[in-house]
Design an enzyme around this catalytic site. Structure first.
Site, short mmCIF file in Angstrom:
data_model
loop_
_atom_site.label_atom_id
_atom_site.label_comp_id
_atom_site.label_asym_id
_atom_site.label_seq_id
_atom_site.Cartn_x
_atom_site.Cartn_y
_atom_site.Cartn_z
CB THR A 14 -0.91 0.01 1.26
OG1 THR A 14 -1.80 -1.10 1.16
CG2 THR A 14 -1.71 1.28 1.37
CD GLN A 32 -7.34 -22.57 17.22
OE1 GLN A 32 -8.31 -21.91 17.60
NE2 GLN A 32 -7.48 -23.77 16.68
#
Ligand code: ASP
Length: 341
Positions: free
Chosen positions: A16, A275
């Protein structure tokens, strides 16, 4: 005798930070000259800046291991001529590239700082200007000796292989949950020098192997035997990261343990990563990880998923005939990516 300025090399990969909008409003990567034009302050800094651009500038969702090697080869080739390196990179996969580079560069003695932005440099409110200027300050080596691969983003310098992109909205887009930031930019850029890796005693070596025959298997309540078995039956699979619950816990169902054990017996390396964003896998802390330990699953400690998968690819790619060595190294810190040893 007149002192030479420090020198920094910018390696521009896309993202970006250098994008412009097309007629439909979608963002595409653009040429580096525009980046330098968009940050005129760079002309006034106290070090010399050169730049190189990858053959194809990309949205980092198109990043690949062979592009990691291209970036590493540029830095390796120019290593002696520069005090440090800034890699301009899309944020989406920046933590993967930072992790991969950290493993490739053993005995790194100079900073490699990845940065990018959430808004293109050409936009009024872009966060890119601050990020690129601070990344260059760090890479110039004028403030502190930083012998590691880092990410600079929104006032923080993070160890690259501890970082994770956490926001698609905020300027403050990265976190390092299991290791403190290495420096903070306010009026001054203040380093926590005791947290930096030590300067290496040996010369730099750059290893460029990556084995892509790996997978990530994320567990969720209700995951079926068919899904688990189909991932593990991937032809030629060499390694798999299982994303488990909490401190490394997984279902204790017979079919699940049997499927993993059969894969391990075929030579597949299985790495256990939690996780949870913070904290570590602790094999055998709960009964729900005892079977994993028994069948030969390797505990990944507090490694991020980005560092885990790149470390697995790196070790398989460079030590292909020594699975026992790979298992030992997975449990140890190679470049500060896990806590404890
Ligand atoms: N999609 C972009 C990329 O990763 C996002 C960014 O640079 O922030 O290349």
């Amino acid at each position: 005798m007149e002192r030479m300025n420090n020198k920094v090399l910018i390696v521009y990969t896309g993202g970006t930070i250098g994008m412009v909008q097309d007629e439909n409003g979608s963002l595409h990567p653009f040429a580096l000259d525009r980046i330098i034009d968009a940050v005129p302050q760079l002309k006034a800094c106290a070090y010399d800046i050169d730049s190189v651009t990858l053959d194809n500038i990309i949205d980092s969702s198109n990043m690949t291991p062979s592009l990691w090697v291209d970036i590493a080869e540029i830095i390796e080739r120019e290593y002696e001529r520069y005090d440090g390196f800034v890699v301009l990179h899309g944020t989406d996969t920046m933590a993967y590239t930072a992790s991969a580079l950290s493993f490739m560069f053993k005995n790194l003695g100079k900073p490699i700082v990845l940065t990018g932005s959430q808004l293109p440099l050409g936009m009024l409110r872009s966060d890119g200007r601050e990020n690129i200027i601070c990344a260059l300050e760090v890479a110039s080596g004028r403030l502190a000796r930083v012998p590691e691969v880092c990410i600079f983003f929104e006032s923080h310098l993070y160890r690259g292989n501890r970082s994770t992109k956490t926001s698609a909205e905020n300027f403050d887009a990265f976190e390092s949950y299991n290791y403190p930031s290495l420096a903070k930019a306010g009026i001054n850029i203040t380093f926590k020098e005791h947290l930096l890796l030590p300067l290496p005693a040996e010369p730099l070596t750059v290893r460029k192997g990556f084995d892509r025959r790996v997978a990530i298997l994320k567990l969720f309540p209700g995951i079926t035997e068919a899904v688990v078995r189909s991932v593990l039956a991937t032809p030629d699979l060499q390694g798999v990261v299982i994303e488990t619950y909490g401190s490394g816990n997984a279902p204790t169902d017979g079919w699940f343990i049997d499927a993993l054990e059969a894969a391990i017996q075929r030579g597949v390396i299985v790495l256990n990563v939690t996780q949870c964003k913070a904290g570590a896998v602790k094999m055998r802390q709960y009964a729900a990880s005892c079977d994993l330990d028994r069948i030969g699953v390797v505990g990944g400690g507090d490694i991020t998923i980005e560092a885990a998968i790149t470390k697995l690819m790196y070790l398989l790619g460079n030590f292909p005939s020594d699975k026992e060595h790979i298992k030992i190294r997975l449990g140890q810190s190679l470049r500060g990516e896990i806590t404890g040893n």
